[in-house]
Design a protein around this motif. Structure first.
Motif, short mmCIF file in Angstrom:
data_model
loop_
_atom_site.label_atom_id
_atom_site.label_comp_id
_atom_site.label_asym_id
_atom_site.label_seq_id
_atom_site.Cartn_x
_atom_site.Cartn_y
_atom_site.Cartn_z
N VAL A 1 0.75 -1.28 -0.04
CA VAL A 1 0.09 0.06 0.04
C VAL A 1 0.75 1.27 -0.04
CG1 VAL A 1 -1.78 1.35 1.37
CG2 VAL A 1 -1.87 -1.24 1.09
N GLY A 2 1.78 1.29 0.86
CA GLY A 2 2.56 2.40 1.05
C GLY A 2 3.39 2.93 -0.17
N SER A 3 4.15 1.79 -0.73
CA SER A 3 4.86 2.23 -1.98
C SER A 3 4.14 2.42 -3.26
CB SER A 3 5.81 0.75 -2.34
OG SER A 3 5.06 -0.25 -2.66
N SER A 4 2.84 1.82 -3.45
CA SER A 4 1.98 2.13 -4.45
C SER A 4 1.37 3.72 -4.30
CB SER A 4 0.72 1.13 -4.47
OG SER A 4 1.18 -0.01 -4.83
N LEU A 5 1.03 4.22 -3.12
CA LEU A 5 0.30 5.37 -2.81
C LEU A 5 1.50 6.47 -3.03
CD1 LEU A 5 -2.29 4.73 -0.13
CD2 LEU A 5 -2.47 4.69 -2.74
N ALA A 6 2.76 6.08 -2.58
CA ALA A 6 3.87 7.11 -2.70
C ALA A 6 4.16 7.25 -4.22
CB ALA A 6 5.13 6.60 -1.85
N LEU A 7 4.07 6.32 -4.84
CA LEU A 7 4.58 6.39 -6.35
C LEU A 7 3.30 7.03 -6.99
CD1 LEU A 7 6.28 5.69 -8.91
CD2 LEU A 7 4.94 3.71 -9.21
N ALA A 8 2.07 6.69 -6.75
CA ALA A 8 0.60 7.49 -7.26
C ALA A 8 0.79 8.87 -7.09
CB ALA A 8 -0.40 6.76 -6.77
N GLY A 9 1.36 9.47 -5.84
CA GLY A 9 1.40 10.88 -5.54
C GLY A 9 2.46 11.45 -5.94
N TYR A 10 3.49 10.73 -6.48
CA TYR A 10 4.58 11.37 -6.98
C TYR A 10 4.22 11.62 -8.46
CZ TYR A 10 8.90 11.80 -9.86
OH TYR A 10 10.02 12.15 -10.44
N LEU A 11 3.63 10.72 -9.15
CA LEU A 11 3.15 10.77 -10.54
C LEU A 11 2.06 11.82 -10.78
CD1 LEU A 11 3.16 7.19 -11.64
CD2 LEU A 11 4.95 8.56 -12.25
N LYS A 12 1.24 11.98 -9.99
CA LYS A 12 0.29 12.96 -9.86
C LYS A 12 0.81 14.42 -9.85
CE LYS A 12 -4.02 10.51 -8.03
NZ LYS A 12 -4.73 10.86 -8.98
N ARG A 13 1.75 14.39 -8.95
CA ARG A 13 2.48 16.04 -9.04
C ARG A 13 3.27 16.36 -10.27
NH1 ARG A 13 7.00 16.55 -4.90
NH2 ARG A 13 7.13 14.17 -4.77
N LEU A 14 3.59 15.26 -11.07
CA LEU A 14 4.22 15.49 -12.27
C LEU A 14 3.06 15.80 -13.15
CD1 LEU A 14 6.80 12.70 -12.40
CD2 LEU A 14 7.28 15.16 -11.91
N GLY A 15 1.74 15.89 -12.77
CA GLY A 15 0.90 16.02 -14.05
C GLY A 15 0.17 14.75 -14.73
N LYS A 16 0.55 13.44 -14.03
CA LYS A 16 0.55 12.42 -15.07
C LYS A 16 -1.16 11.99 -14.59
CE LYS A 16 4.60 12.09 -16.61
NZ LYS A 16 5.00 12.45 -17.97
N ASP A 17 -1.64 11.30 -15.41
CA ASP A 17 -3.44 10.50 -15.28
C ASP A 17 -2.80 9.24 -14.61
OD1 ASP A 17 -5.60 9.66 -15.40
OD2 ASP A 17 -5.54 9.06 -17.61
N VAL A 18 -3.05 9.32 -13.46
CA VAL A 18 -2.88 8.17 -12.63
C VAL A 18 -4.21 7.19 -12.24
CG1 VAL A 18 -1.67 6.86 -10.64
CG2 VAL A 18 -0.79 9.19 -11.83
N THR A 19 -4.23 5.77 -12.27
CA THR A 19 -4.90 5.11 -11.56
C THR A 19 -4.27 3.87 -10.70
OG1 THR A 19 -6.45 5.29 -13.57
CG2 THR A 19 -6.93 3.41 -12.24
N VAL A 20 -5.16 3.97 -9.53
CA VAL A 20 -4.28 2.93 -8.51
C VAL A 20 -5.44 1.79 -8.35
CG1 VAL A 20 -3.31 2.38 -6.28
CG2 VAL A 20 -2.87 4.51 -7.41
N HIS A 21 -5.09 0.53 -8.82
CA HIS A 21 -5.95 -0.63 -8.76
C HIS A 21 -5.30 -1.53 -7.74
CE1 HIS A 21 -8.20 -4.06 -10.03
NE2 HIS A 21 -7.09 -4.84 -10.16
N PHE A 22 -6.07 -1.86 -6.94
CA PHE A 22 -5.73 -3.40 -6.10
C PHE A 22 -6.78 -4.24 -6.21
CE2 PHE A 22 -3.34 -0.82 -2.49
CZ PHE A 22 -2.72 -0.52 -3.20
N CYS A 23 -6.63 -5.63 -6.33
CA CYS A 23 -7.70 -6.37 -6.56
C CYS A 23 -8.51 -6.86 -5.22
CB CYS A 23 -7.12 -7.89 -7.17
SG CYS A 23 -5.72 -8.69 -6.17
N ASP A 24 -7.66 -6.42 -4.13
CA ASP A 24 -8.43 -6.44 -2.89
C ASP A 24 -8.50 -4.86 -2.13
OD1 ASP A 24 -8.84 -9.26 -2.50
OD2 ASP A 24 -6.87 -9.55 -2.21
#
Length: 316
Positions: free
Chosen positions: A28-51
């Protein structure tokens, strides 16, 4: 390797981020950290977990944005973090045909190299460490929200810096993250001092199953579907249960049998260091790290326990 990943980030727009089933703190932590970073760069980001994100980690920024479905769109890049085996990312990701490329980021000793780019370092304390390296290599600072996610990743995967993977790099990164202003006591309280009553009730039932090998160097506990029903608990509340038998003096390997369906068990292995449990798990089609690994086995509980203990007796 890092530069190759940063190049893909620079030239692409849409990103999918995913991790393994039953996500833990590092996932969870690594995924959300990467998502936040990419969002700061202005990227279109989707985070998907099967659970779903376990309740324990829902205090993290962006946790409420994680989806169990996949939107009907194309993705330039899919980051797959901490999975060990690609199948553990779940059926939707495994079968998706709208992904341009996969980037595999992992620190498991046994890890599928399924990505177009595979950034794997088993010496890293957590997958969050690899995300940290990416951000720093790009020349960017770690903001508060990213620090919160990365610290959670590292503290959980090192057992609050008690495990052997708590190396100098992990401590150095943690120090830098703390310097951003995150409240370490608040994080520890949320992770370790806010347990739901059902977890302790389930633990009491699990500890009643405590058993040992003939010479006492292996101990196990079990959670069955009946136990969940009895106390109104769910699988995510079992996180950390395997550490109780491992904490016993003289025990070298702890085993946690967790029933996930009738006649289907998740088996978790934890070692104090002398035994490489990743090889034990691999013998049953699983994998993991030297000190932490797992597999899935079919059969009734007695059959599964006999399979595992027979193999452990040889290994020990």
């Amino acid at each position: 390797m890092i530069e190759s990943i940063l190049r893909e980030i620079r030239i692409h727009r849409s990103f999918l981020i995913t991790t393994h089933e039953n996500p833990d703190g590092d996932a969870v932590g690594s995924s959300l950290a990467l998502a936040g970073y990419l969002k700061r760069l202005g990227k279109d980001v989707t985070v998907h977990f099967c659970d779903p994100v376990p309740e324990l980690y829902r205090f993290l920024p962006l946790a409420d944005s994680v989806r169990q479905d996949l939107p009907d769109q194309d993705f330039d890049v899919c980051f797959v973090l901490d999975v060990g085996e690609f199948r553990r990312a779940g059926k939707l990701v495994n079968e998706c045909r709208r992904i341009g490329m996969f980037i595999n980021i992992d620190h498991h000793l046994t890890c599928d190299r399924f990505g177009t780019i595979n950034y794997i370092d088993s010496a890293a304390a957590a997958s969050g460490v690899l995300v940290y390296r990416l951000i720093k290599a790009a020349g960017h600072d770690i903001d508060y929200d990213t620090a919160l996610a990365l610290y959670t990743s590292i503290i959980t995967d090192t057992g609050s810096f008690r495990y052997s993977n708590a190396n100098p790099e992990a401590f150095a990164i943690a120090g830098e993250l703390v310097a951003t202003g995150i409240n370490t006591w608040s994080i520890a309280e949320k992770l370790y001092e806010s347990q739901p009553r059902q977890r302790l009730e389930l633990l009491a039932l699990a500890l009643s199953t405590l058993s040992f090998s003939a010479n006492g160097d292996c101990a196990s506990i079990t959670v069955t579907l009946d136990m969940y029903e009895k106390v109104g608990a769910c699988a995510e509340l079992t996180d950390g249960f395997v550490n109780y038998p491992r904490s016993i003096r003289g025990v070298e390997v702890a085993v946690f049998f967790r029933e996930i369906q009738p006649h289907l068990f998740k088996v978790g292995f934890r070692s104090k260091g002398k035994i490489d449990v990743s090889s034990l798990a691999a013998a049953f089609g699983g994998g993991g790290h030297h000190n932490a690994a797992g597999c899935t086995l079919t059969g009734d509980l007695a059959e599964v326990r006999k399979q595992v203990f027979d193999h452990l007796e040889t290994a020990l």
